[in-house]
Write a protein that holds these residues in place. Sequence first.
Motif, PDB file in Angstrom:
ATOM      1  N   ASN A  89       0.664  -1.396   0.135  1.00 42.67           N
ATOM      2  CA  ASN A  89      -0.019  -0.025  -0.005  1.00 42.67           C
ATOM      3  C   ASN A  89       0.705   1.094  -0.158  1.00 42.67           C
ATOM      4  OD1 ASN A  89      -2.282  -1.879   1.250  1.00 42.67           O
ATOM      5  ND2 ASN A  89      -3.208  -0.304   0.073  1.00 42.67           N
ATOM      6  N   GLN A  90       2.136   1.156  -0.356  1.00 41.83           N
ATOM      7  CA  GLN A  90       2.735   2.498  -0.399  1.00 41.83           C
ATOM      8  C   GLN A  90       2.672   3.071  -1.909  1.00 41.83           C
ATOM      9  OE1 GLN A  90       6.914   0.310   0.057  1.00 41.83           O
ATOM     10  NE2 GLN A  90       7.310   1.989   1.661  1.00 41.83           N
ATOM     11  N   VAL A  91       2.520   4.306  -1.832  1.00 42.46           N
ATOM     12  CA  VAL A  91       2.121   5.101  -3.108  1.00 42.46           C
ATOM     13  C   VAL A  91       3.518   4.908  -4.124  1.00 42.46           C
ATOM     14  CG1 VAL A  91       1.674   7.290  -4.137  1.00 42.46           C
ATOM     15  CG2 VAL A  91       0.713   6.680  -1.892  1.00 42.46           C
ATOM     16  N   GLU A  92       3.117   4.821  -5.260  1.00 44.98           N
ATOM     17  CA  GLU A  92       4.195   4.571  -6.270  1.00 44.98           C
ATOM     18  C   GLU A  92       5.097   6.027  -6.437  1.00 44.98           C
ATOM     19  OE1 GLU A  92       3.135   2.926  -9.940  1.00 44.98           O
ATOM     20  OE2 GLU A  92       2.306   1.072  -9.198  1.00 44.98           O
ATOM     21  N   GLY A  93       6.439   5.640  -6.198  1.00 46.69           N
ATOM     22  CA  GLY A  93       7.287   6.994  -6.399  1.00 46.69           C
ATOM     23  C   GLY A  93       7.532   7.699  -5.128  1.00 46.69           C
ATOM     24  N   LEU A 109       4.887   7.536   1.850  1.00 43.96           N
ATOM     25  CA  LEU A 109       3.382   7.889   1.608  1.00 43.96           C
ATOM     26  C   LEU A 109       2.541   6.478   1.313  1.00 43.96           C
ATOM     27  CD1 LEU A 109       3.853  10.986   1.373  1.00 43.96           C
ATOM     28  CD2 LEU A 109       2.442  10.867  -0.755  1.00 43.96           C
ATOM     29  N   PHE A 110       1.314   6.462   1.786  1.00 38.35           N
ATOM     30  CA  PHE A 110       0.600   5.257   1.755  1.00 38.35           C
ATOM     31  C   PHE A 110      -0.795   5.651   1.512  1.00 38.35           C
ATOM     32  CE2 PHE A 110       4.107   4.359   4.777  1.00 38.35           C
ATOM     33  CZ  PHE A 110       4.435   3.226   4.284  1.00 38.35           C
ATOM     34  N   ALA A 111      -1.433   4.683   0.602  1.00 38.15           N
ATOM     35  CA  ALA A 111      -3.005   4.901   0.347  1.00 38.15           C
ATOM     36  C   ALA A 111      -3.630   3.272   0.520  1.00 38.15           C
ATOM     37  CB  ALA A 111      -3.079   5.298  -1.273  1.00 38.15           C
ATOM     38  N   ILE A 112      -5.100   3.814   1.250  1.00 37.62           N
ATOM     39  CA  ILE A 112      -5.488   2.311   1.590  1.00 37.62           C
ATOM     40  C   ILE A 112      -7.251   2.793   1.185  1.00 37.62           C
ATOM     41  CG2 ILE A 112      -4.190   1.472   3.198  1.00 37.62           C
ATOM     42  CD1 ILE A 112      -5.834   3.040   5.324  1.00 37.62           C
ATOM     43  N   GLY A 113      -7.877   1.744   1.131  1.00 34.90           N
ATOM     44  CA  GLY A 113      -9.345   1.698   0.913  1.00 34.90           C
ATOM     45  C   GLY A 113      -9.584   2.245  -0.536  1.00 34.90           C
ATOM     46  N   ASP A 114     -10.601   3.048  -0.923  1.00 40.64           N
ATOM     47  CA  ASP A 114     -11.151   3.016  -2.307  1.00 40.64           C
ATOM     48  C   ASP A 114     -10.196   4.121  -3.080  1.00 40.64           C
ATOM     49  OD1 ASP A 114     -13.418   1.969  -1.278  1.00 40.64           O
ATOM     50  OD2 ASP A 114     -14.990   3.523  -1.417  1.00 40.64           O
TER      51      ASP A 114
END
Length: 434
Positions: free
Chosen positions: A292-296, A300-305
């Motif tokens: 769930n790490q944001v590419e680049g 930074l992480f992003a989760i869910g929808d």
Amino acid sequence: MNIPRSSFPRIVIIGGGFAGISLAKKLRNKKVQVVLLDKHNYHNFQPLMYQVATGGLEPDSIAYPIRKIVQEYKDFYFRLAEVREIDAENNTVYADIGELKYDYLVIATGSKTNYFGNKEIERNSMAMKTIPQSLNIRSLILENFEQALLTNDIDERHSLMNFVLVGGGPTGVELAGALAEMKKAILPKDYPDLDVRKMEINLIQSGDRILNTMSENASEKAEKFLLDLGVSVWKNVRVTGYDGKTVTTNSDLSFDSATVIWTAGVQGALPHGLKADSFIKNVDRIKVNQFNQVEGYDNLFAIGDIAVMTSEEFPQGHPMMAQPAMQQGRLLAENVIRLLDKKELKPFVYKDKGSMATIGRNKAVVDLPKFKFSGVFAWFVWMFVHLFSLIGFKNKAVVFLNWVYNYIRFDREARLIMRPYKKRKLVSFTSDEL
């Protein structure tokens, strides 16, 4: 934002939905400082919003104060804020109440209604992604019937009593079933001097079946339930426009309706500031790796929808539902601690626990990994799962008592116009006036 300094790393979470709250709970009393930002001070249980829109539940029974969830967590802070931009180079979040530095940032902003670029539909239709929007729909439904009583124009009365739901997913199907039950048992008693039998409920689906994320058997059963309730189901029909009066489609089919509810799609609620190659533009979902790490980005992480994690099994990413969001939130909490301890991160593996939808009283469809069933038992399973998933004992008790009362009395007592809703009127100007 008046967040005190801490000797622990600061984790900022944007969004108090299923993903953000699951992450926050798992980070409870860990050796981190957590700051949760959300533009609402409550967590909203979205799967039951359609019942708010149709008078089955009051909004406070599906919402829970975020501060109450986290009030006993150490070094945990909540701020009512709307994030405007992320400055990843300087590890800073900019919101309407100020700026905040972070060591790790988790984006859990969820999704919003996707109109696929059609501004006319966006301007004139109703969405149902927030509690205020659900209350607007409830008010509009009741206001339409009040107005239908007053008009002598047959065409206007037909338009006021014709409801068009665009999108045959769980939200559209459940909303159609709830409206059909209102037509059958409630509205005739409330409006005895109005021929409620002329009320129409049209469910429009662009694909060849409704509930297309579930099994074909569930789709067929759900469609039969809807047809038995008097709902008209239109498949392989795509809505192309709605000017506030007439719904146009890609066929000769059109509908004169004063109420169009758009449930045809969602897209990520993307904050500003990320690199263009970090998200998929047409759906505004952030590309993440298996952790769930944001590419680049490293912190930074992003989760869910909002997150899209592609794999062979899920080439378009995981379904935008509560279960993947909650599972990602729980695992990310564990991985953040592992990251701080310089341990190897665990990859995310989605455990599909099944999906379900209710069409009305004693009518539901359930797809479990090993079993698929429908009818009365499925309806009880649906109620148990949703009741158990609500946050807070009071909410569980209130919803349960409402359901018992509604079932015994065949009634929905929350059909109140607490906040009148007036649709925006289109105003045309001549060239001289402009």
